[in-house]
Design an enzyme around this catalytic site. Structure first.
Site, PDB file in Angstrom:
ATOM      1  N   GLU A 142      -3.426 -29.347  69.452  1.00 51.99           N
ATOM      2  CA  GLU A 142      -4.169 -29.522  70.708  1.00 51.99           C
ATOM      3  C   GLU A 142      -3.588 -30.679  71.529  1.00 51.99           C
ATOM      4  O   GLU A 142      -3.596 -30.651  72.751  1.00 51.99           O
ATOM      5  CB  GLU A 142      -5.653 -29.813  70.414  1.00 51.99           C
ATOM      6  CG  GLU A 142      -6.443 -28.604  69.924  1.00 51.99           C
ATOM      7  CD  GLU A 142      -6.764 -27.575  71.013  1.00 51.99           C
ATOM      8  OE1 GLU A 142      -7.094 -27.977  72.137  1.00 51.99           O
ATOM      9  OE2 GLU A 142      -6.663 -26.362  70.724  1.00 51.99           O
TER      10      GLU A 142
ATOM     11  N   CYS B 275      -5.545 -19.418  60.661  1.00 48.26           N
ATOM     12  CA  CYS B 275      -6.073 -20.122  61.830  1.00 48.26           C
ATOM     13  C   CYS B 275      -5.159 -19.753  62.987  1.00 48.26           C
ATOM     14  O   CYS B 275      -3.926 -19.758  62.840  1.00 48.26           O
ATOM     15  CB  CYS B 275      -6.030 -21.626  61.576  1.00 48.26           C
ATOM     16  SG  CYS B 275      -6.370 -22.630  63.041  1.00 48.26           S
ATOM     17  N   THR B 276      -5.747 -19.420  64.131  1.00 51.23           N
ATOM     18  CA  THR B 276      -4.924 -18.900  65.227  1.00 51.23           C
ATOM     19  C   THR B 276      -4.042 -19.966  65.878  1.00 51.23           C
ATOM     20  O   THR B 276      -3.170 -19.638  66.681  1.00 51.23           O
ATOM     21  CB  THR B 276      -5.806 -18.222  66.294  1.00 51.23           C
ATOM     22  OG1 THR B 276      -6.789 -19.160  66.748  1.00 51.23           O
ATOM     23  CG2 THR B 276      -6.500 -16.999  65.730  1.00 51.23           C
ATOM     24  N   HIS B 277      -4.260 -21.227  65.531  1.00 50.54           N
ATOM     25  CA  HIS B 277      -3.354 -22.270  66.019  1.00 50.54           C
ATOM     26  C   HIS B 277      -2.021 -22.258  65.247  1.00 50.54           C
ATOM     27  O   HIS B 277      -0.992 -22.662  65.782  1.00 50.54           O
ATOM     28  CB  HIS B 277      -3.973 -23.663  65.836  1.00 50.54           C
ATOM     29  CG  HIS B 277      -5.023 -24.028  66.853  1.00 50.54           C
ATOM     30  ND1 HIS B 277      -6.240 -23.416  66.919  1.00 50.54           N
ATOM     31  CD2 HIS B 277      -5.018 -24.968  67.835  1.00 50.54           C
ATOM     32  CE1 HIS B 277      -6.961 -23.975  67.904  1.00 50.54           C
ATOM     33  NE2 HIS B 277      -6.229 -24.912  68.475  1.00 50.54           N
TER      34      HIS B 277
ATOM     35  N   TYR C  82     -13.291 -26.779  65.483  1.00 48.42           N
ATOM     36  CA  TYR C  82     -14.542 -26.216  64.975  1.00 48.42           C
ATOM     37  C   TYR C  82     -14.578 -26.302  63.435  1.00 48.42           C
ATOM     38  O   TYR C  82     -15.642 -26.231  62.844  1.00 48.42           O
ATOM     39  CB  TYR C  82     -14.651 -24.725  65.344  1.00 48.42           C
ATOM     40  CG  TYR C  82     -15.043 -24.385  66.773  1.00 48.42           C
ATOM     41  CD1 TYR C  82     -15.110 -25.345  67.783  1.00 48.42           C
ATOM     42  CD2 TYR C  82     -15.359 -23.064  67.107  1.00 48.42           C
ATOM     43  CE1 TYR C  82     -15.460 -24.987  69.079  1.00 48.42           C
ATOM     44  CE2 TYR C  82     -15.721 -22.706  68.403  1.00 48.42           C
ATOM     45  CZ  TYR C  82     -15.761 -23.674  69.385  1.00 48.42           C
ATOM     46  OH  TYR C  82     -16.114 -23.310  70.665  1.00 48.42           O
ATOM     47  N   GLY C  83     -13.397 -26.382  62.851  1.00 42.68           N
ATOM     48  CA  GLY C  83     -13.260 -26.234  61.399  1.00 42.68           C
ATOM     49  C   GLY C  83     -14.076 -27.185  60.551  1.00 42.68           C
ATOM     50  O   GLY C  83     -14.382 -26.883  59.397  1.00 42.68           O
TER      51      GLY C  83
ATOM     52  N   CYS D 217     -10.508 -16.748  66.877  1.00 48.55           N
ATOM     53  CA  CYS D 217     -10.667 -17.953  66.061  1.00 48.55           C
ATOM     54  C   CYS D 217     -11.216 -17.504  64.711  1.00 48.55           C
ATOM     55  O   CYS D 217     -12.291 -16.891  64.655  1.00 48.55           O
ATOM     56  CB  CYS D 217     -11.659 -18.878  66.770  1.00 48.55           C
ATOM     57  SG  CYS D 217     -12.080 -20.365  65.867  1.00 48.55           S
ATOM     58  N   ASN D 218     -10.466 -17.782  63.652  1.00 48.24           N
ATOM     59  CA  ASN D 218     -10.928 -17.396  62.312  1.00 48.24           C
ATOM     60  C   ASN D 218     -12.221 -18.109  61.955  1.00 48.24           C
ATOM     61  O   ASN D 218     -13.108 -17.539  61.332  1.00 48.24           O
ATOM     62  CB  ASN D 218      -9.874 -17.765  61.264  1.00 48.24           C
ATOM     63  CG  ASN D 218      -8.608 -16.950  61.373  1.00 48.24           C
ATOM     64  OD1 ASN D 218      -8.437 -15.959  60.686  1.00 48.24           O
ATOM     65  ND2 ASN D 218      -7.709 -17.363  62.265  1.00 48.24           N
ATOM     66  N   THR D 219     -12.323 -19.368  62.366  1.00 47.35           N
ATOM     67  CA  THR D 219     -13.499 -20.168  62.012  1.00 47.35           C
ATOM     68  C   THR D 219     -14.750 -19.604  62.681  1.00 47.35           C
ATOM     69  O   THR D 219     -15.802 -19.477  62.046  1.00 47.35           O
ATOM     70  CB  THR D 219     -13.278 -21.640  62.440  1.00 47.35           C
ATOM     71  OG1 THR D 219     -11.980 -22.045  62.004  1.00 47.35           O
ATOM     72  CG2 THR D 219     -14.326 -22.551  61.851  1.00 47.35           C
TER      73      THR D 219
ATOM     74  N   ASP E 159     -11.519 -19.173  71.913  1.00 43.53           N
ATOM     75  CA  ASP E 159     -11.120 -19.930  70.713  1.00 43.53           C
ATOM     76  C   ASP E 159     -11.648 -21.337  70.892  1.00 43.53           C
ATOM     77  O   ASP E 159     -11.997 -21.755  72.005  1.00 43.53           O
ATOM     78  CB  ASP E 159      -9.582 -19.938  70.580  1.00 43.53           C
ATOM     79  CG  ASP E 159      -9.110 -20.732  69.356  1.00 43.53           C
ATOM     80  OD1 ASP E 159      -9.824 -20.730  68.327  1.00 43.53           O
ATOM     81  OD2 ASP E 159      -8.047 -21.370  69.423  1.00 43.53           O
TER      82      ASP E 159
HETATM   83  N1  DGL Z   1      -8.078 -21.471  66.042  1.00 39.46           N
HETATM   84  C1  DGL Z   1      -9.167 -21.808  65.168  1.00 39.46           C
HETATM   85  C2  DGL Z   1      -9.151 -20.861  63.956  1.00 39.46           C
HETATM   86  O1  DGL Z   1      -8.535 -19.813  64.012  1.00 39.46           O
HETATM   87  C3  DGL Z   1      -9.114 -23.283  64.932  1.00 39.46           C
HETATM   88  C4  DGL Z   1     -10.320 -23.795  64.254  1.00 39.46           C
HETATM   89  C5  DGL Z   1     -10.688 -25.202  64.591  1.00 39.46           C
HETATM   90  O2  DGL Z   1     -10.947 -25.479  65.752  1.00 39.46           O
HETATM   91  O3  DGL Z   1     -10.803 -25.978  63.642  1.00 39.46           O
HETATM   92  O4  DGL Z   1      -9.764 -21.103  62.943  1.00 39.46           O
END
Ligand code: DGL
Length: 262
Positions: free
Chosen positions: A152, A184-186, A43-44, A74-76, A11
Site C-alpha cells: 500500500e 491475498c490479492t495484494h 483488513y487482515g 479480497c480473500n479476507t 478490496d
Molecule cells: N487484498 C486483501 C486480501 O486479499 C488484503 C487483506 C488486508 O487488507 O489485510 O486478503
C-alpha cells in the site's frame, strides 16, 4: 440498460487491482467501478465483525453507483463476510478464496504452502475448505504480516520486503512445498520477487484468472453481459493518496482515479 451498468469491485486497498486486471482482460467491454478502501487497510488483522461492517459499507457504495454484480476482490473480506452479504443483498456476489484445492490436486511432494492474512487463515470458510482436502496433503500456513502495508505504501521492491518474504517462504521451501498459494490479492504484485526466492521449480498460484472466469459465467447466465460497443469506463475510487494506485494502472489509458472521502 442494466447490462451497461458497471461491475463493482472492492478490496481493502489497491491489491484487488490484480483481480480487476484479470477481469478487464477477459471482459474488456464491461464498465467497471473499483473501490480501494486503503484508509482502512489492512483488513487482515481486524475482527470478523469489523470486516463484515466494512464490507457492508463498500457494498452499499457500489450499489449506489449502479453496480450490476459485485466482486469481493479480497480473500479476507470474502472468507469473513461474503455469506452475510449474499444473505442480505439481492445483487450477485463473486468472491475470492485461496487456490488451495488446485494446489492440493497438483502437488507432487504432498506439501503445499499458503501465504495469506491472519483474517483469511483464521476464518471458518478457510477451515471448511482445508478440512475438505485429502488429509494426506500437508499444508504450511503462513501469515504475511506486514506485506499489505508495504505494498500500500509503495515499498514493493524494498529491502524490508525481501527480508519478510525470505522469512515467510524459507520454512515452506525447507519442508519441500512444490506449490505456494498466494491467498491475498495484494500478493500477485510480489510474484517476481517470490519466484526469485523459491526458484522456478516451485509453482506459485493464485485465484485471479478463475475469479474472472466466474464473473463471466455469472454475467452470461444472468444475461448481464454488456453488448454495447460504446467506449468503456473504468473508475477507481480511493480514500487515501493515489500515487501507488496510479503506478499500478499506468498502462490502462481508459482508467480514471477519483479521491473519495469515505
Ligand atoms: N487484498 C486483501 C486480501 O486479499 C488484503 C487483506 C488486508 O487488507 O489485510 O486478503
Amino acid at each position: 440498460m442494466i447490462t451497461q451498468q458497471p461491475i463493482g469491485i472492492f478490496d481493502s486497498g489497491i491489491g484487488g487491482t490484480s483481480i480487476w486486471k484479470e477481469i478487464h482482460q477477459l471482459l474488456p467491454k464491461e464498465n467497471t467501478i473499483y473501490l480501494s478502501d486503503s484508509k482502512n487497510a489492512p483488513y487482515g488483522q481486524k475482527s470478523t465483525q469489523e470486516i463484515v461492517n466494512l464490507s457492508i459499507k463498500n457494498t452499499e457504495f457500489l450499489i449506489d453507483k449502479g453496480a450490476k454484480i459485485i466482486v469481493v476482490a479480497c480473500n479476507t473480506a470474502t472468507t469473513n463476510a461474503i455469506e452475510y452479504l449474499r444473505a442480505n443483498y439481492k445483487i450477485p456476489f463473486i468472491g475470492i478464496e485461496p487456490a488451495i484445492k488446485p494446489a492440493s490436486l497438483q502437488t507432487q511432494t504432498g506439501t503445499i504452502g499458503i501465504l495469506a492474512t491472519k483474517g483469511t487463515l483464521n476464518s471458518a470458510l478457510f477451515e471448511k475448505t482445508t478440512s475438505s482436502l485429502n488429509d494426506q496433503i500437508n499444508i504450511i500456513e503462513q501469515v504475511g504480516e506486514g506485506l499489505v502495508e508495504l505494498i500500500e505504501n509503495g515499498n514493493i521492491y524494498s529491502n524490508k520486503m525481501t527480508l519478510l518474504l525470505k522469512k515467510y517462504l524459507t520454512p515452506m521451501l525447507d519442508k519441500k512445498c512444490d506449490y505456494i498459494v498466494l491467498g491475498c490479492t495484494h500478493y500477485p504484485y510480489l510474484l517476481p520477487q517470490i519466484q526469485k526466492i523459491t526458484g522456478e521449480n516451485v509453482k506459485i498460484i493464485d485465484s485471479g484468472e478463475a475469479v474472472a472466469r466466474q464473473v463471466k459465467n455469472v454475467l452470461l447466465q444472468q444475461n448481464l453481459l454488456n453488448n454495447s460497443n460504446e467506449v468503456t469506463e473504468n473508475t477507481f475510487y480511493i480514500n487515501k493518496e493515489a500515487d501507488v494506485l496510479k503506478s499500478m494502472l499506468k498502462d490502462y489509458k481508459n482508467s480514471t482515479i477519483k479521491f473519495l472521502n469515505f
